[in-house]
Motif scaffolding. Structure first.
Motif, PDB file in Angstrom:
ATOM      1  N   GLY A 140       0.768  -1.222   0.000  1.00 24.73           N
ATOM      2  CA  GLY A 140       0.000   0.000   0.000  1.00 24.73           C
ATOM      3  C   GLY A 140       0.807   1.284   0.000  1.00 24.73           C
ATOM      4  N   PRO A 141       0.120   2.425   0.176  1.00 28.45           N
ATOM      5  CA  PRO A 141       0.768   3.742   0.120  1.00 28.45           C
ATOM      6  C   PRO A 141       1.872   3.923   1.158  1.00 28.45           C
ATOM      7  N   ALA A 142       1.738   3.278   2.306  1.00 27.76           N
ATOM      8  CA  ALA A 142       2.749   3.430   3.348  1.00 27.76           C
ATOM      9  C   ALA A 142       4.114   2.962   2.852  1.00 27.76           C
ATOM     10  N   TYR A 143       4.121   1.930   2.028  1.00 31.09           N
ATOM     11  CA  TYR A 143       5.386   1.420   1.492  1.00 31.09           C
ATOM     12  C   TYR A 143       6.037   2.458   0.585  1.00 31.09           C
ATOM     13  N   ILE A 144       5.232   3.091  -0.261  1.00 31.81           N
ATOM     14  CA  ILE A 144       5.748   4.133  -1.152  1.00 31.81           C
ATOM     15  C   ILE A 144       6.375   5.256  -0.335  1.00 31.81           C
ATOM     16  N   LYS A 145       5.681   5.694   0.690  1.00 34.93           N
ATOM     17  CA  LYS A 145       6.175   6.789   1.526  1.00 34.93           C
ATOM     18  C   LYS A 145       7.484   6.415   2.211  1.00 34.93           C
ATOM     19  N   VAL A 147       9.726   4.090   1.274  1.00 35.41           N
ATOM     20  CA  VAL A 147      10.802   3.951   0.284  1.00 35.41           C
ATOM     21  C   VAL A 147      11.341   5.317  -0.121  1.00 35.41           C
ATOM     22  N   LEU A 148      10.448   6.277  -0.273  1.00 36.90           N
ATOM     23  CA  LEU A 148      10.865   7.601  -0.724  1.00 36.90           C
ATOM     24  C   LEU A 148      11.593   8.409   0.345  1.00 36.90           C
ATOM     25  N   ALA A 149      11.499   7.994   1.593  1.00 35.32           N
ATOM     26  CA  ALA A 149      12.207   8.736   2.647  1.00 35.32           C
ATOM     27  C   ALA A 149      13.710   8.816   2.355  1.00 35.32           C
ATOM     28  N   LEU A 171      -0.761   8.916  -4.355  1.00 36.52           N
ATOM     29  CA  LEU A 171      -0.220  10.210  -4.784  1.00 36.52           C
ATOM     30  C   LEU A 171       0.202  11.044  -3.577  1.00 36.52           C
ATOM     31  N   GLU A 172      -0.579  11.012  -2.525  1.00 35.25           N
ATOM     32  CA  GLU A 172      -0.226  11.733  -1.299  1.00 35.25           C
ATOM     33  C   GLU A 172       1.054  11.183  -0.687  1.00 35.25           C
ATOM     34  N   ALA A 173       1.298   9.893  -0.897  1.00 38.63           N
ATOM     35  CA  ALA A 173       2.503   9.254  -0.359  1.00 38.63           C
ATOM     36  C   ALA A 173       3.754   9.628  -1.153  1.00 38.63           C
ATOM     37  N   GLY A 174       3.567  10.278  -2.309  1.00 36.72           N
ATOM     38  CA  GLY A 174       4.725  10.724  -3.082  1.00 36.72           C
ATOM     39  C   GLY A 174       4.864  10.129  -4.462  1.00 36.72           C
TER      40      GLY A 174
END
Length: 217
Positions: A140-145, A147-149, A171-174
């Protein structure tokens, strides 16, 4: 000669619609409905019957209006067939190093498939224009966020499990774009030629994206 991929069009509606095994007789109507709803970028997977011929035909019909690309490109033969057919961009399901390098050298946008941070970074390092995080729905989105950190320069295109209900979360996650298949283009609507219903479905998604974009600005 391949016409150029339009990043301006992609940024206007950063969604890659994914078509797999859609009957050729439906393609012209489907693409017309897709374009009229405000979408700009679509891929035909190379493991579909007659994929290269479909890409070539659609390029002649919609070139200059839609970004038309080839997906499921795993080998150099797949790449050669896709580019010969006129594909404007390439999508891989995995970190296909030779394909990514060849696209980067030729100036062809390539959205390379990866999942782990190591794979994502490797794909980007090889020259991927964006990295297709697949299957994104698993974490889910948490993974995207997360990874992008540490990898924030990388443009991510989550694919798999993206729907009208959750796409704004990604999209909100980046995420810089989204890859969508049956949630965007329901197979039953195409097979049954329910074009009005498909138009309503796509227009609803496009309107939700525009509303989200306005809120973010």
């Amino acid at each position: 000669m391949n016409s150029s991929f339009s990043w301006e069009a992609f940024d206007r509606m950063p969604v890659v619609g994914i078509l797999r095994n859609v009957p050729p007789r439906h393609m012209q109507k489907l693409f017309t409905v897709y374009y009229d709803a405000g979408f700009t970028t679509i891929e035909v997977t190379m493991n579909s019957a007659g994929a290269a011929e479909t890409i070539s035909t659609l390029g002649k019909m919609f070139g200059g209006r839609l970004n038309i690309g080839a997906g499921t490109v795993c080998t150099m033969q797949d790449l050669d067939d896709a580019l010969s057919a006129g594909a404007q961009f390439i999508v891989t399901p995995v970190v296909a190093e030779a394909v990514i390098k060849a696209c980067a050298e030729r100036g062809v946008p390539v959205f390379a498939g990866a999942f782990t941070p190591t794979e994502i970074y490797r794909a980007w390092e090889l020259g991927a224009s964006m990295v297709k995080v697949f299957p994104a729905g698993q974490f889910g989105p948490a993974y995207i966020k997360e990874v992008l950190a540490p990898l924030n320069p990388i443009k991510l295109l989550p694919t798999g499990g993206i729907s009208q209900e959750n796409f704004t979360d990604f999209l909100e996650a980046g995420a810089k774009g989204l890859g969508m298949g049956s949630h965007l283009i329901p197979k039953a609507l195409v097979e049954n030629e329910q074009w009005e219903q498909l138009e309503s479905h796509l227009s609803g998604f496009a309107e939700k994206y525009r509303h989200f974009k306005q809120q973010m600005n």
